[in-house]
Design a protein around this motif. Sequence first.
Motif, PDB file in Angstrom:
ATOM      1  N   MET A  35     -15.024  39.375  15.192  1.00 45.89           N
ATOM      2  CA  MET A  35     -14.155  39.285  14.022  1.00 45.89           C
ATOM      3  C   MET A  35     -12.779  39.910  14.301  1.00 45.89           C
ATOM      4  SD  MET A  35     -14.666  40.626  10.176  1.00 45.89           S
ATOM      5  CE  MET A  35     -13.965  39.654   8.847  1.00 45.89           C
ATOM      6  N   ILE A  36     -12.807  41.145  14.783  1.00 45.01           N
ATOM      7  CA  ILE A  36     -11.555  41.854  15.042  1.00 45.01           C
ATOM      8  C   ILE A  36     -11.044  41.467  16.421  1.00 45.01           C
ATOM      9  CG2 ILE A  36     -10.525  44.147  15.334  1.00 45.01           C
ATOM     10  CD1 ILE A  36     -12.625  45.171  13.326  1.00 45.01           C
ATOM     11  N   ASP A  37      -9.743  41.296  16.495  1.00 46.63           N
ATOM     12  CA  ASP A  37      -9.162  40.913  17.780  1.00 46.63           C
ATOM     13  C   ASP A  37      -9.503  41.958  18.848  1.00 46.63           C
ATOM     14  OD1 ASP A  37      -6.824  40.810  19.851  1.00 46.63           O
ATOM     15  OD2 ASP A  37      -6.708  38.929  18.731  1.00 46.63           O
ATOM     16  N   ASN A  38      -9.868  41.466  20.008  1.00 47.04           N
ATOM     17  CA  ASN A  38     -10.367  42.345  21.071  1.00 47.04           C
ATOM     18  C   ASN A  38      -9.432  43.471  21.474  1.00 47.04           C
ATOM     19  OD1 ASN A  38     -12.958  41.577  21.670  1.00 47.04           O
ATOM     20  ND2 ASN A  38     -12.287  39.804  22.872  1.00 47.04           N
ATOM     21  N   GLN A  39      -8.119  43.196  21.371  1.00 48.13           N
ATOM     22  CA  GLN A  39      -7.160  44.222  21.806  1.00 48.13           C
ATOM     23  C   GLN A  39      -7.358  45.527  21.036  1.00 48.13           C
ATOM     24  OE1 GLN A  39      -2.966  43.639  20.608  1.00 48.13           O
ATOM     25  NE2 GLN A  39      -3.632  42.002  19.205  1.00 48.13           N
ATOM     26  N   TYR A  40      -7.841  45.414  19.812  1.00 47.37           N
ATOM     27  CA  TYR A  40      -7.983  46.615  18.990  1.00 47.37           C
ATOM     28  C   TYR A  40      -9.305  47.328  19.227  1.00 47.37           C
ATOM     29  CZ  TYR A  40      -3.865  44.871  16.634  1.00 47.37           C
ATOM     30  OH  TYR A  40      -2.589  44.427  16.368  1.00 47.37           O
ATOM     31  N   LEU A  41     -10.146  46.739  20.063  1.00 51.64           N
ATOM     32  CA  LEU A  41     -11.436  47.368  20.320  1.00 51.64           C
ATOM     33  C   LEU A  41     -11.418  48.137  21.639  1.00 51.64           C
ATOM     34  CD1 LEU A  41     -13.659  44.378  19.118  1.00 51.64           C
ATOM     35  CD2 LEU A  41     -12.945  46.388  17.825  1.00 51.64           C
ATOM     36  N   SER A  92     -11.688  33.905  12.175  1.00 52.20           N
ATOM     37  CA  SER A  92     -12.183  34.868  11.170  1.00 52.20           C
ATOM     38  C   SER A  92     -11.151  35.038  10.058  1.00 52.20           C
ATOM     39  CB  SER A  92     -12.453  36.229  11.815  1.00 52.20           C
ATOM     40  OG  SER A  92     -13.413  36.118  12.825  1.00 52.20           O
ATOM     41  N   TYR A  93      -9.891  35.133  10.444  1.00 52.57           N
ATOM     42  CA  TYR A  93      -8.820  35.302   9.454  1.00 52.57           C
ATOM     43  C   TYR A  93      -8.763  34.112   8.503  1.00 52.57           C
ATOM     44  CZ  TYR A  93      -4.115  35.515   7.489  1.00 52.57           C
ATOM     45  OH  TYR A  93      -3.044  35.525   6.628  1.00 52.57           O
ATOM     46  N   GLU A  94      -8.806  32.927   9.097  1.00 48.91           N
ATOM     47  CA  GLU A  94      -8.688  31.722   8.262  1.00 48.91           C
ATOM     48  C   GLU A  94      -9.882  31.584   7.324  1.00 48.91           C
ATOM     49  OE1 GLU A  94      -8.004  28.618  11.095  1.00 48.91           O
ATOM     50  OE2 GLU A  94      -5.899  29.182  11.378  1.00 48.91           O
ATOM     51  N   LYS A 102     -11.994  32.123   1.729  1.00 48.65           N
ATOM     52  CA  LYS A 102     -12.983  32.690   0.791  1.00 48.65           C
ATOM     53  C   LYS A 102     -12.251  33.442  -0.320  1.00 48.65           C
ATOM     54  CE  LYS A 102     -16.956  33.445   3.742  1.00 48.65           C
ATOM     55  NZ  LYS A 102     -17.684  34.378   4.594  1.00 48.65           N
ATOM     56  N   ILE A 103     -11.280  34.230   0.068  1.00 45.16           N
ATOM     57  CA  ILE A 103     -10.579  35.074  -0.916  1.00 45.16           C
ATOM     58  C   ILE A 103      -9.799  34.212  -1.900  1.00 45.16           C
ATOM     59  CG2 ILE A 103      -8.798  36.837  -1.214  1.00 45.16           C
ATOM     60  CD1 ILE A 103     -11.496  37.874  -0.072  1.00 45.16           C
ATOM     61  N   LEU A 104      -9.152  33.185  -1.409  1.00 45.70           N
ATOM     62  CA  LEU A 104      -8.337  32.348  -2.298  1.00 45.70           C
ATOM     63  C   LEU A 104      -9.196  31.557  -3.288  1.00 45.70           C
ATOM     64  CD1 LEU A 104      -5.545  31.133   0.166  1.00 45.70           C
ATOM     65  CD2 LEU A 104      -5.282  32.670  -1.792  1.00 45.70           C
ATOM     66  N   LYS A 105     -10.483  31.458  -3.007  1.00 43.93           N
ATOM     67  CA  LYS A 105     -11.395  30.744  -3.921  1.00 43.93           C
ATOM     68  C   LYS A 105     -11.968  31.658  -4.988  1.00 43.93           C
ATOM     69  CE  LYS A 105     -13.019  26.916  -1.087  1.00 43.93           C
ATOM     70  NZ  LYS A 105     -14.053  26.430  -0.161  1.00 43.93           N
ATOM     71  N   LEU A 106     -11.709  32.955  -4.887  1.00 44.82           N
ATOM     72  CA  LEU A 106     -12.243  33.898  -5.869  1.00 44.82           C
ATOM     73  C   LEU A 106     -11.653  33.634  -7.257  1.00 44.82           C
ATOM     74  CD1 LEU A 106     -12.106  37.272  -3.884  1.00 44.82           C
ATOM     75  CD2 LEU A 106     -14.149  35.969  -4.511  1.00 44.82           C
ATOM     76  N   PRO A 107     -12.396  33.991  -8.294  1.00 47.13           N
ATOM     77  CA  PRO A 107     -11.895  33.786  -9.666  1.00 47.13           C
ATOM     78  C   PRO A 107     -10.919  34.893 -10.068  1.00 47.13           C
ATOM     79  CG  PRO A 107     -14.100  34.701  -9.742  1.00 47.13           C
ATOM     80  CD  PRO A 107     -13.779  34.524  -8.285  1.00 47.13           C
ATOM     81  N   GLY A 140       0.951  38.228   7.135  1.00 46.93           N
ATOM     82  CA  GLY A 140      -0.437  37.790   7.129  1.00 46.93           C
ATOM     83  C   GLY A 140      -1.189  38.275   8.353  1.00 46.93           C
ATOM     84  N   ASN A 141      -2.476  38.516   8.174  1.00 49.55           N
ATOM     85  CA  ASN A 141      -3.375  38.972   9.246  1.00 49.55           C
ATOM     86  C   ASN A 141      -2.918  40.306   9.853  1.00 49.55           C
ATOM     87  OD1 ASN A 141      -5.605  39.002  10.902  1.00 49.55           O
ATOM     88  ND2 ASN A 141      -4.816  37.481  12.357  1.00 49.55           N
ATOM     89  N   SER A 142      -2.406  41.175   8.965  1.00 52.01           N
ATOM     90  CA  SER A 142      -2.088  42.532   9.414  1.00 52.01           C
ATOM     91  C   SER A 142      -2.985  43.504   8.661  1.00 52.01           C
ATOM     92  CB  SER A 142      -0.620  42.869   9.187  1.00 52.01           C
ATOM     93  OG  SER A 142      -0.317  42.895   7.806  1.00 52.01           O
ATOM     94  N   LEU A 143      -3.346  44.560   9.343  1.00 52.48           N
ATOM     95  CA  LEU A 143      -4.120  45.634   8.709  1.00 52.48           C
ATOM     96  C   LEU A 143      -3.245  46.871   8.701  1.00 52.48           C
ATOM     97  CD1 LEU A 143      -7.150  46.484   7.789  1.00 52.48           C
ATOM     98  CD2 LEU A 143      -7.083  47.764   9.915  1.00 52.48           C
TER      99      LEU A 143
END
Lengths: 235, 188
Positions: free
Chosen positions: B1-7, B38-40, B45-50, B151-154
Amino acid sequence: MAFNLSDWLHASYLESATVKKLWQQFQHNLPFPYLELPHFFLPEKIVEVLKALAQEEFTLKEADLFKFRQTADLISSKHTVMRNSPLKANFCDTKGHARTLSVLQEFRNFLCSEEFVSYLSTLTNTSLKPGEIDMSATIYEDTDFLLCHDDQLESRKIAYFLYLSDVDTSDGGWLNLFSSEDGRPTEAGKMILPKFNTFSFFLVSEKSFHSVEEVVSDTQRIAISGWFRGKGSDD
Amino acid sequence: MIDNQYLEKKNIQQIRKSFHLQKELPSVTLHSFLEKDSYEQLQKKILKLPFQHQHQWASHSYSAASLTPETEKTLQAVAEFIHNLLPQKHSSAPFHASLFTWKDYTILSDESREKPGTDIILDLTDDWQDGAGGAMVYRIKEDNYVIPVRGNSLTIVQRKSSAQRFVQYVNHYGEGKKRVFLLKRCKS
């Protein structure tokens, strides 16, 4: 220094019948006491004020609640050097520079004079303190805004706005006055569209929620605004 | 899930170092944090939330949604990453989703003041104009610390008692677009 209201204000606003009518309107206007007075000042006076503003320094102010450009309090207007004006029209006049400084000071002095404060006190049925006002100029441009708030701070009694440019509804930039319930704003009840030489003011209270709609065009919404203070308030 | 560089261990050490550089507001932003797929998937999923719009004129205007247990579970890897990065005791607070569009905002107030803690912000916003507003801002006294929309930043922010957070008013350049992020507020 004594001022004659007739040297500054449009004659129609000095007629006693008009004053009485406006006094009544102020009390009964909704969503809270306010007045919107078009063509308020003598045009030649306001054109001079606008020209003088062209020499003031405007600084970007940005926070959660607002984004616009603003001068320092105009009581401190004392620049002596010509600088590029943020105003689109170039009103700079090197010959009249010394007079430019005195125009803003003179205008401020008039606004907080015994004569004008007494007049405004009558219209608003409040006791206002002469000799002291807050006064600064603002420019709202594309994406600038002021979100909803009530202006309440200890000594503020009457909030005022002198509009120095015309704005259409398609530009945004109008002043919203909100209805409120239980100390919270509920909806925008009145819209004041800035027009050149319109003087607007309202009673500051726990109900005086207002905002400036975002400007969405390539226009400049220019105004001088601030507060009159109540008598008996601390400095 | 998390990009390998951060692991990678050496990168984790570097991130910890960067986090503590700014004493007033310890923070770090990690770009391209999740793997692309994973990001997409998460974004979808999030954009489909109510989302429910919440509006109090003098306080805030935005839409909010709670995550499904399934989505929370997929974010477990993120929570573990943060715990590994900053081994402090964090509460098991869930992520909440927020959506801002034109005319949305939050305003600072005494009511919105929070206790010190750590904010974890996962940005799911794509195609956002920098001048549209909507950025997360931390205000400490008279200074603003702006977390740009990306987008896709933590982003991990340690909030001390003097720091207050708000989201900039979204102006008309945000019309028709969605500024979406997940926020987890951890107590210290």
